[in-house]
Motif scaffolding. Structure first.
Motif, PDB file in Angstrom:
ATOM      1  N   ARG A  98     -25.597   3.369 -29.065  1.00  0.00           N
ATOM      2  CA  ARG A  98     -24.501   2.817 -28.781  1.00  0.00           C
ATOM      3  C   ARG A  98     -23.699   2.673 -27.549  1.00  0.00           C
ATOM      4  NH1 ARG A  98     -18.804   4.109 -31.768  1.00  0.00           N
ATOM      5  NH2 ARG A  98     -17.413   2.621 -31.185  1.00  0.00           N
ATOM      6  N   LEU A  99     -23.829   3.970 -26.730  1.00  0.00           N
ATOM      7  CA  LEU A  99     -23.496   3.875 -25.287  1.00  0.00           C
ATOM      8  C   LEU A  99     -24.310   2.954 -24.305  1.00  0.00           C
ATOM      9  CD1 LEU A  99     -21.818   5.112 -22.950  1.00  0.00           C
ATOM     10  CD2 LEU A  99     -23.836   6.842 -22.798  1.00  0.00           C
ATOM     11  N   TRP A 100     -25.418   2.806 -24.471  1.00  0.00           N
ATOM     12  CA  TRP A 100     -26.352   1.831 -23.940  1.00  0.00           C
ATOM     13  C   TRP A 100     -25.973   0.210 -24.200  1.00  0.00           C
ATOM     14  CZ3 TRP A 100     -30.968   3.277 -21.155  1.00  0.00           C
ATOM     15  CH2 TRP A 100     -31.734   1.912 -20.782  1.00  0.00           C
ATOM     16  N   THR A 101     -25.774   0.208 -25.401  1.00  0.00           N
ATOM     17  CA  THR A 101     -25.182  -1.375 -25.623  1.00  0.00           C
ATOM     18  C   THR A 101     -23.948  -1.587 -24.820  1.00  0.00           C
ATOM     19  OG1 THR A 101     -26.311  -1.552 -27.813  1.00  0.00           O
ATOM     20  CG2 THR A 101     -24.436  -2.981 -27.324  1.00  0.00           C
ATOM     21  N   VAL A 102     -23.011  -0.516 -25.062  1.00  0.00           N
ATOM     22  CA  VAL A 102     -21.622  -0.931 -24.247  1.00  0.00           C
ATOM     23  C   VAL A 102     -21.787  -0.958 -22.908  1.00  0.00           C
ATOM     24  CG1 VAL A 102     -19.643   0.315 -23.985  1.00  0.00           C
ATOM     25  CG2 VAL A 102     -20.448   0.233 -26.145  1.00  0.00           C
ATOM     26  N   SER A 103     -22.687   0.086 -22.241  1.00  0.00           N
ATOM     27  CA  SER A 103     -23.007  -0.146 -20.812  1.00  0.00           C
ATOM     28  C   SER A 103     -23.567  -1.346 -20.211  1.00  0.00           C
ATOM     29  CB  SER A 103     -23.844   1.056 -20.495  1.00  0.00           C
ATOM     30  OG  SER A 103     -23.179   2.245 -20.836  1.00  0.00           O
ATOM     31  N   GLU A 104     -24.433  -2.031 -21.206  1.00  0.00           N
ATOM     32  CA  GLU A 104     -25.136  -3.361 -20.789  1.00  0.00           C
ATOM     33  C   GLU A 104     -23.726  -4.342 -20.733  1.00  0.00           C
ATOM     34  OE1 GLU A 104     -29.526  -3.854 -22.181  1.00  0.00           O
ATOM     35  OE2 GLU A 104     -28.169  -4.183 -23.570  1.00  0.00           O
ATOM     36  N   ASP A 105     -22.898  -4.144 -21.595  1.00  0.00           N
ATOM     37  CA  ASP A 105     -22.019  -5.042 -21.733  1.00  0.00           C
ATOM     38  C   ASP A 105     -20.871  -5.194 -20.500  1.00  0.00           C
ATOM     39  OD1 ASP A 105     -23.060  -6.268 -24.215  1.00  0.00           O
ATOM     40  OD2 ASP A 105     -21.699  -4.899 -25.485  1.00  0.00           O
ATOM     41  N   LEU A 106     -20.683  -3.664 -20.249  1.00  0.00           N
ATOM     42  CA  LEU A 106     -19.670  -3.528 -19.231  1.00  0.00           C
ATOM     43  C   LEU A 106     -20.252  -3.692 -17.929  1.00  0.00           C
ATOM     44  CD1 LEU A 106     -18.234  -0.134 -20.623  1.00  0.00           C
ATOM     45  CD2 LEU A 106     -17.128  -2.410 -20.512  1.00  0.00           C
ATOM     46  N   THR A 107     -21.465  -3.517 -17.534  1.00  0.00           N
ATOM     47  CA  THR A 107     -22.107  -3.826 -16.192  1.00  0.00           C
ATOM     48  C   THR A 107     -22.692  -5.107 -16.095  1.00  0.00           C
ATOM     49  OG1 THR A 107     -24.343  -2.935 -16.725  1.00  0.00           O
ATOM     50  CG2 THR A 107     -22.543  -1.482 -15.844  1.00  0.00           C
ATOM     51  N   GLY A 108     -23.060  -5.937 -17.235  1.00  0.00           N
ATOM     52  CA  GLY A 108     -23.899  -6.849 -17.126  1.00  0.00           C
ATOM     53  C   GLY A 108     -25.322  -7.075 -16.842  1.00  0.00           C
TER      54      GLY A 108
END
Length: 310
Positions: free
Chosen positions: A285-295
């Motif tokens: 979940r953190l990975w997916t959120v981090s991808e979304d936040l950083t692009g």
């Protein structure tokens, strides 16, 4: 090798390229020094280039300085692009830089400063450099976490990652260092199928460095008296990171820290993380959120690149 792992046990690093974030002082400086003195070409990736140059001048070996501001996604992208022009490959990426206990601040992209710098900045930097590591057998990403990932308030607050509702500087630091471990483990899970690059984590125990400059005033007052009794110097604090980066026996997904009581000080040793850090659901979940936040999307998730590596 000796029973206690020391700098003397570092294998020859000649021919290897290492990028160390936050390498102008403290743990990062000692990590860069140890690697350079054993033959590695070391890139000091630092926010303040002039301080980086002064640090490089204190180390014997092949060193360069790279501007990198982990509070800015633009700077992270620029630094990664420059490193692509200077290096055909990278053997070691040491995600060391960090901030601890600052007053409530945000990065240039609006992230809470500790989460944005310690986790999201390194997440993005790793993703943008990973294509330089993937083709290199034995390459490693080492992410520096902390004992703070175990603190009572340490959790990934998915409902308020940026601490907009309220701010607890210690809990926010704990979140960022827990995120470092979750990232390291999830990265290893994703890297495992291709087998050339591994992800490892480390922590320094209680190391007496400049990272404590934002600690509460009472701690700063008694720190010079108490620190020698409960902590170790930066060179010893860096050894778990250096071992994670260089020991041939290290395996992907391992975590290194001091072997003393409470892991506060001592020789670098394989240690365990909290059950929360090992939670695969939270990792993903953190990975997916981090991808979304950083692009930033990681290349190992792109089938065409994996085919090129094979």
């Amino acid at each position: 090798m000796s029973e206690k792992w020391t700098e003397r046990d570092i294998p020859d690093q000649k021919g290897r390229v290492a990028v160390v974030t936050g390498a102008n002082t403290g743990l990062g400086f000692e990590t860069a020094r140890a690697l350079a003195e054993h033959g590695a070409t070391v890139v000091l990736a630092v926010r303040d280039v002039e301080k980086g140059k002064k640090a490089a001048a204190r180390i014997s070996g092949d060193l360069t300085v790279q501007a990198l501001d982990l509070t800015s996604l633009e700077s992270i992208r620029d630094a990664a692009a420059e490193l692509h022009t200077r290096h055909a490959s990278i053997d070691l990426l040491i995600n060391n830089a960090g901030v601890m206990y600052p007053p409530k601040q945000t990065t240039r992209d609006g992230f809470e400063l500790q989460f944005g710098t310690n986790h999201l900045g390194h997440f993005a930097f790793t993703g943008l450099l990973l294509d330089l590591l993937l083709p290199v057998p034995g390459s490693r990403v080492v992410t520096v976490s902390s004992l703070a990932h175990r603190l009572g308030g340490a959790a990934i607050h998915f409902d308020d990652l940026q601490w907009d509702r309220s701010y607890d500087r210690a809990a926010a630091y704990g979140q960022s260092k827990l995120a470092n471990l979750l990232f390291a483990y999830e990265l290893q899970r994703r890297l495992a199928p291709q087998g050339t690059t591994i992800s490892v984590a480390a922590h320094p125990g209680l190391a007496n460095t400049e990272l404590l400059r934002n600690a509460p005033a009472a701690f700063r007052l008694i720190g010079p008296i108490v620190a020698p009794l409960i902590s170790q110097d930066a060179a010893m604090g860096a050894l778990p990171t250096v071992r994670a980066a260089t020991d041939p026996a290290v395996l992907g997904g391992q975590y290194y820290g001091p072997d003393g009581r409470g892991e506060r000080r001592g020789d670098p040793h394989l240690v365990a993380s909290s059950p929360q850090a090992q939670n695969g659901t939270i990792q993903q979940r953190l990975w997916t959120v981090s991808e979304d936040l950083t692009g930033v999307k990681f290349p190992e998730t792109q089938p065409e690149l994996m085919e090129q590596i094979k």
